[in-house]
Scaffold this motif. Structure first.
Motif, PDB file in Angstrom:
ATOM      1  N   ASP A  70       0.813  -1.213   0.000  1.00 20.74           N
ATOM      2  CA  ASP A  70       0.000   0.000   0.000  1.00 20.74           C
ATOM      3  C   ASP A  70       0.850   1.268   0.000  1.00 20.74           C
ATOM      4  O   ASP A  70       0.328   2.360   0.234  1.00 20.74           O
ATOM      5  N   LYS A  71       2.148   1.138  -0.284  1.00 19.21           N
ATOM      6  CA  LYS A  71       3.031   2.302  -0.266  1.00 19.21           C
ATOM      7  C   LYS A  71       3.764   2.472  -1.602  1.00 19.21           C
ATOM      8  O   LYS A  71       4.094   1.492  -2.284  1.00 19.21           O
ATOM      9  N   VAL A  72       4.009   3.714  -1.940  1.00 16.60           N
ATOM     10  CA  VAL A  72       4.830   4.085  -3.095  1.00 16.60           C
ATOM     11  C   VAL A  72       5.996   4.907  -2.568  1.00 16.60           C
ATOM     12  O   VAL A  72       5.808   5.768  -1.704  1.00 16.60           O
ATOM     13  N   PHE A  73       7.203   4.625  -3.045  1.00 15.73           N
ATOM     14  CA  PHE A  73       8.342   5.446  -2.640  1.00 15.73           C
ATOM     15  C   PHE A  73       9.052   5.996  -3.873  1.00 15.73           C
ATOM     16  O   PHE A  73       9.241   5.293  -4.866  1.00 15.73           O
ATOM     17  N   LEU A  74       9.381   7.281  -3.787  1.00 12.31           N
ATOM     18  CA  LEU A  74       9.901   8.041  -4.924  1.00 12.31           C
ATOM     19  C   LEU A  74      11.235   8.686  -4.581  1.00 12.31           C
ATOM     20  O   LEU A  74      11.467   9.091  -3.442  1.00 12.31           O
ATOM     21  N   GLN A  75      12.080   8.818  -5.587  1.00 10.47           N
ATOM     22  CA  GLN A  75      13.303   9.624  -5.501  1.00 10.47           C
ATOM     23  C   GLN A  75      13.136  10.748  -6.519  1.00 10.47           C
ATOM     24  O   GLN A  75      12.970  10.498  -7.714  1.00 10.47           O
TER      25      GLN A  75
END
Length: 257
Positions: A70-75
């Motif tokens: 349920d998580k999105v991680f971005l750079q």
């Protein structure tokens, strides 16, 4: 849209100023962990509206995007209203309705290339080994315990393929040798980099992001470390370290983590 597309659309509203889109993506009780901003969807929308009034337009350049449950991680590289480029990691949690319900981040000023000529954002960018996501997550969990938390430092060489290690930290050269030299130099100055608590370990394929709490030189610090794992070895590293602001300055009571 996928959750990844929704997260990218949300940060895109900093540029477009599309308040309706921002509202449609956020849960009303959106929980903000960036301590410089108020919590709730209305606070986020107000921040987007405020940026549109600035004489210099905001820019957003996403570098890498990943999804884990349920998580999105971005750079991403941001330049908010011309204040200067910042390298950031963002994490967004989605609720059961597919709305963005919670956000964590770490930001640092974009710096010159490090001693090995790498920047904070260049390097390998192919998402691979999706079938090894959980295996790679476990490798980094063990690496954090043994190496970063110093519980079994004698195991350090086992996590690397000899001296093959690509480093994007602004002050550290490539290789396990570069890491050792940098830590040794800090020790000579009486500076300790301590990882007390690991709060999140997110993974997709060959990339794993860890969110940790500790101190750097005695100052409360939030560590966001992104590692690339190849053939079971820690191969490449990007990071953003941020000093945690004093509690009396916080714009919300949710805490950094």
């Amino acid at each position: 849209m996928t959750n990844k597309e929704k997260a990218l659309a949300l940060i895109g509203t900093f540029v477009s100023g599309d308040l309706d889109l921002a509202k449609s993506l956020l849960a009303p009780e959106y929980k903000q962990h960036n301590l410089a901003f108020g919590t709730g969807a209305d606070a986020f929308v107000a921040a987007v509206a405020g940026l549109q009034q600035a004489p210099v337009k905001t820019t957003v350049n996403n570098i890498r995007a990943f999804e884990d449950g349920d998580k999105v991680f971005l750079q991403t590289v941001y330049n908010f209203a011309g204040a200067g480029e910042q390298v950031a990691f963002d994490i967004f949690r989605f609720d059961e309705e597919g709305l963005i319900a919670e956000h964590w981040d770490n930001l640092a000023t974009k710096a010159e290339p490090n001693p090995s000529g790498h920047t904070q954002i260049d390097g390998y960018d192919k998402l691979e080994d999706l079938d090894k996501t959980e295996e790679n997550r476990e490798i980094i969990k063990n690496f954090l315990h043994d190496v970063m938390q110093g519980k079994a430092p004698e195991k350090t060489p086992s996590y690397f393929d000899g001296d093959t290690y690509i480093q994007h930290n602004t002050g550290i050269a490539d290789g396990l040798s570069g890491l050792g030299a940098a830590l040794g130099a800090l020790a000579e100055q009486g500076i300790q980099m301590i990882y007390d608590t690991i709060h999140q370990v997110l993974a997709q394929g060959n990339y794993v992001l860890a969110v940790s709490e500790g101190t750097f030189g005695g100052a409360p610090t939030s560590y966001y470390d992104l590692w690339r794992v190849e053939n079971g070895k820690v191969t490449e590293h990007w990071d953003v370290m941020e000093t945690i602001a004093a509690k009396e300055t916080w714009a919300n009571e949710n805490g950094k983590f």
